[in-house]
Enzyme design. Sequence first.
Site, short mmCIF file in Angstrom:
data_model
loop_
_atom_site.label_atom_id
_atom_site.label_comp_id
_atom_site.label_asym_id
_atom_site.label_seq_id
_atom_site.Cartn_x
_atom_site.Cartn_y
_atom_site.Cartn_z
N GLU A 69 0.76 -1.17 -0.01
CA GLU A 69 0.01 0.06 -0.03
C GLU A 69 0.79 1.19 -0.15
O GLU A 69 0.57 2.25 -0.55
CB GLU A 69 -1.04 0.14 1.25
CG GLU A 69 -1.88 -1.08 1.32
CD GLU A 69 -2.81 -0.98 0.11
OE1 GLU A 69 -3.05 0.06 -0.73
OE2 GLU A 69 -3.82 -1.97 0.16
N ASP A 216 -4.57 -9.75 -8.46
CA ASP A 216 -4.82 -8.52 -9.40
C ASP A 216 -3.84 -7.78 -10.39
O ASP A 216 -3.29 -7.77 -11.33
CB ASP A 216 -6.00 -7.77 -9.07
CG ASP A 216 -5.58 -7.22 -7.73
OD1 ASP A 216 -4.53 -7.45 -7.13
OD2 ASP A 216 -6.45 -6.42 -7.01
N GLU A 310 -18.71 -6.09 -2.41
CA GLU A 310 -17.24 -6.60 -2.36
C GLU A 310 -17.07 -7.92 -2.83
O GLU A 310 -16.02 -8.28 -3.51
CB GLU A 310 -16.93 -6.50 -0.73
CG GLU A 310 -15.35 -6.47 -0.70
CD GLU A 310 -14.63 -5.28 -1.18
OE1 GLU A 310 -15.16 -4.62 -2.03
OE2 GLU A 310 -13.45 -5.13 -0.81
N GLU A 328 -12.27 0.32 -9.51
CA GLU A 328 -12.10 -0.64 -10.71
C GLU A 328 -12.90 -0.67 -11.66
O GLU A 328 -12.79 -0.56 -12.69
CB GLU A 328 -11.90 -2.06 -9.80
CG GLU A 328 -10.46 -2.30 -9.31
CD GLU A 328 -10.43 -1.94 -7.75
OE1 GLU A 328 -11.48 -1.25 -7.49
OE2 GLU A 328 -9.34 -1.88 -7.37
N THR A 414 -1.16 1.24 -10.87
CA THR A 414 -2.46 0.55 -10.26
C THR A 414 -3.44 1.47 -9.45
O THR A 414 -4.39 1.33 -9.14
CB THR A 414 -2.26 -0.53 -9.66
OG1 THR A 414 -3.44 -1.45 -9.42
CG2 THR A 414 -1.56 -0.45 -8.07
C1 DMJ Z 1 -6.57 0.44 -5.31
O1 DMJ Z 1 -5.57 0.81 -4.21
C2 DMJ Z 1 -5.57 -0.10 -6.16
O2 DMJ Z 1 -6.03 -0.24 -7.48
C3 DMJ Z 1 -5.05 -1.79 -5.92
O3 DMJ Z 1 -4.15 -2.15 -6.88
C4 DMJ Z 1 -6.31 -2.48 -5.49
N1 DMJ Z 1 -7.39 -1.82 -5.05
C5 DMJ Z 1 -7.19 -0.57 -4.64
C6 DMJ Z 1 -8.62 0.12 -4.69
O4 DMJ Z 1 -9.77 -0.90 -4.66
#
Ligand code: DMJ
Length: 872
Positions: A69, A216, A310, A328, A414
Amino acid sequence: MPLTCRGRVRGQEPSRGDVDDALGKFSLTLIDSLDTLVVLNKTKEFEDAVRKVLKDVNLDNDVVVSVFETNIRVLGGLLGGHSLAIMLKEKGEYMQWYNDELLQMAKQLGYKLLPAFNTTSGLPYPRINLKFGIRKPEARTGTETDTCTACAGTLILEFAALSRFTGATIFEEYARKALDFLWEKRQRSSNLVGVTINIHTGDWVRKDSGVGAGIDSYYEYLLKAYVLLGDDSFLERFNTHYDAIMRYISQPPLLLDVHIHKPMLNARTWMDALLAFFPGLQVLKGDIRPAIETHEMLYQVIKKHNFLPEAFTTDFRVHWAQHPLRPEFAESTYFLYKATGDPYYLEVGKTLIENLNKYARVPCGFAAMKDVRTGSHEDRMDSFFLAEMFKYLYLLFADKEDIIFDIEDYIFTTEAHLLPLWLSTTNQSIAKKNTTSEYTELDDSNFDWTCPNTQILFPNDPLYAQSIREPLKNVVDKSCPRGIIRVREESFRSGAKPPLRARDFMATNPEHLEILKKMGVSLIHLKDGRVQLVQHAIQAASSIDAEDGLRFMQEMIELSSQQQKEQQLPPRAVQIVSHPFFGRVVLTAGPAQFGLDLSKHKETRGFVASSKPYNGCSELTNPEAVMGKIALIQRGQCMFAEKARNIQNAGAIGGIVIDDNEGSSSDTAPLFQMAGDGKDTDDIKIPMLFLFSKEGSIILDAVREYEEVEVLLSDKAKDRAAILKGKMIPSYIINSNPEMENEEQSSPENDSQNQSAEQVSSSSQEVDSVDQESSEENSLNSYPESLSPADMDNAASISASEQTSNPTENHETTNLNGECTDLDNQLQEQSETEEDSNPNVSWGKKVQPIDSILADWNEDIEAFEMMEKDEL
Ligand code: DMJ
């Protein structure tokens, strides 16, 4: 925290567990939203925000944070900010004072994260102490053994950008090493990766595999690393995985987790919301058709619940009901619009924005959904909401001239941070020269559509996307409950009788018992009337029967947990409708197993009044105050039903029990249902709801401030526009037609609720409540213990009710005309014929030695147990 209008400071609020690992006392939201300001053309605000970051943010806090994160949100946020700061500086108007300060901070943070990579594998520890690093006694981290694949595989964009911006090669080297290790560890026959991996041994800890949670962005970063760094090896790896994903996980329009060793075996019957990014990635790859299909399916789920829950089942029921405003789906919508130019995707975006404004907007921001079914809020607005959701929704509607720079010159990380593509030719010294020899030649058909950029792909055929969506128009609405694990149809053996399905099993059917015996499954009758199933593969008649037994047991575990979920009453909503809230604050409330059932009757609306005594345990001394109102009562000191009777006798039209444990909140504690008192509770006619202390104090504070506070008790938050216009039926009237209630009470559903209320009440003499969630947890947790140690090697057990193990509704699924038919049977028949003509697809044809089945099987059971725990 948009409901209480405060920032969330780690340590100052009750811990929410892992979610808090994103918080490092480093002004997360400010940093994560820097480049959004530039995209939204808020250049002046960007300049101010950068100054704030430089002035206030401290990266040297004694806090344990998630490496993943911190990388995607903070390092990525600083780098995105830097990228746009230098772009603006070059333009000559804004940021003229800027001297790479954000980049220096990014570098400082990069060095702080590096100790996490001190493992033999090169995979990073999942957490690090910003001040003390790893393993030192003060660090309070460094003993972890496992990490998620996405956690270890989502570093390359930020780390390579940091290296290339600064010339310090170490970051890119470390991120590459972690990716190399994951690639090495892929399951060689399926080319899939599991969800979690041991950072020391490289063993897969969880062997289920999908494109959502836990994996993912590993896939996303392989493709984007190729785009940003121009290194073919990343594309080849991505293509190898993509081929496997399309072969096993993609079951259009669904994307379903499978086992890495047995990729034809589905590992779940539900999908998580994180996978909604995948259509966007497919667009980037150039594979538009499945992207359109999955996106359409997701959109239909959203239309049903206003937001994407979710997790949701393959028959589109809510599995996990919260929605933390994840971006997303908006991301995929943006990419699909870019690729197709189809205005349909603008309509989709409009719906998303309308729903956000209608259901999530609160006075201090946008609140996450605690439960999409009730529309209740959580005091939470994650930083990705501004970093990603705002950005993608803005970009969806923006024309080229609305953005002050060319977005095509950047790649989105991401977390939607922008990194300039010119980095590919800067400081390339670390770029590894990979040979392509270890990559297998892939079937080209998957790569026909690989497209290098996001120009409109189908300029001459605006109907292209529509023609793909059309057959899926009713895929969600016309689906009927199914809810059990399904082995992919190709995997049934040719000519063999299909194995007994868990949902068909009847403990009283001698034929079924015979089949069970053959599969090595024995049946134990427990004293309380339930039956327990235990499988010993070595007792099976053959290795094939042992395998059928395994499948049966897995189905039974899944079915059992599904049934337990279905027996729970969903939470309810308390919506504050009076000035100045006007329905904008929706609190998650626990239901009662007695009194008016809000899901079957009209909502109850009324002003609130505190009862006297506040605990409601004796006749009220202030009946005039609560008459015709919704009484507020404190939890504790007597049974919930007693409180309900006392306020009802005083003339209350409903009751809200507020928890007496200070600081409790539905953010941190599982909601429960208020059980009756073990006696007949038919006399209680008013609705009763439970609020934890934090939610309760929002009402109490409102009463202190505004005196007259009106609330709505319902099963789902009501439309604010209707509340405002006063169009809602002022239902001070409770629908209490005794005849109707009698009818309902005799329905099987009601019977089971009453029965479980009695059961829980009599088994617990404690005053007040029985926590249904924790009792469920116990029963699931206790399942491995119910095996005798001697059986442990090769046994699994599960409890199932003799009477309820055959839920007939589970037979049904839908056909294209919307009628529910026994599609599972059709599929089985179909698959037999299919398989006859396809010699490559079979489990059963090749007889595996029993040892190898047992070894495989133990892995599956472990994986299944992990998944069950994870789900809990
Ligand atoms: C985000 O922090 C990023 O996209 C991460 O890769 C996974 N998803 C969260 C938000 O849902």
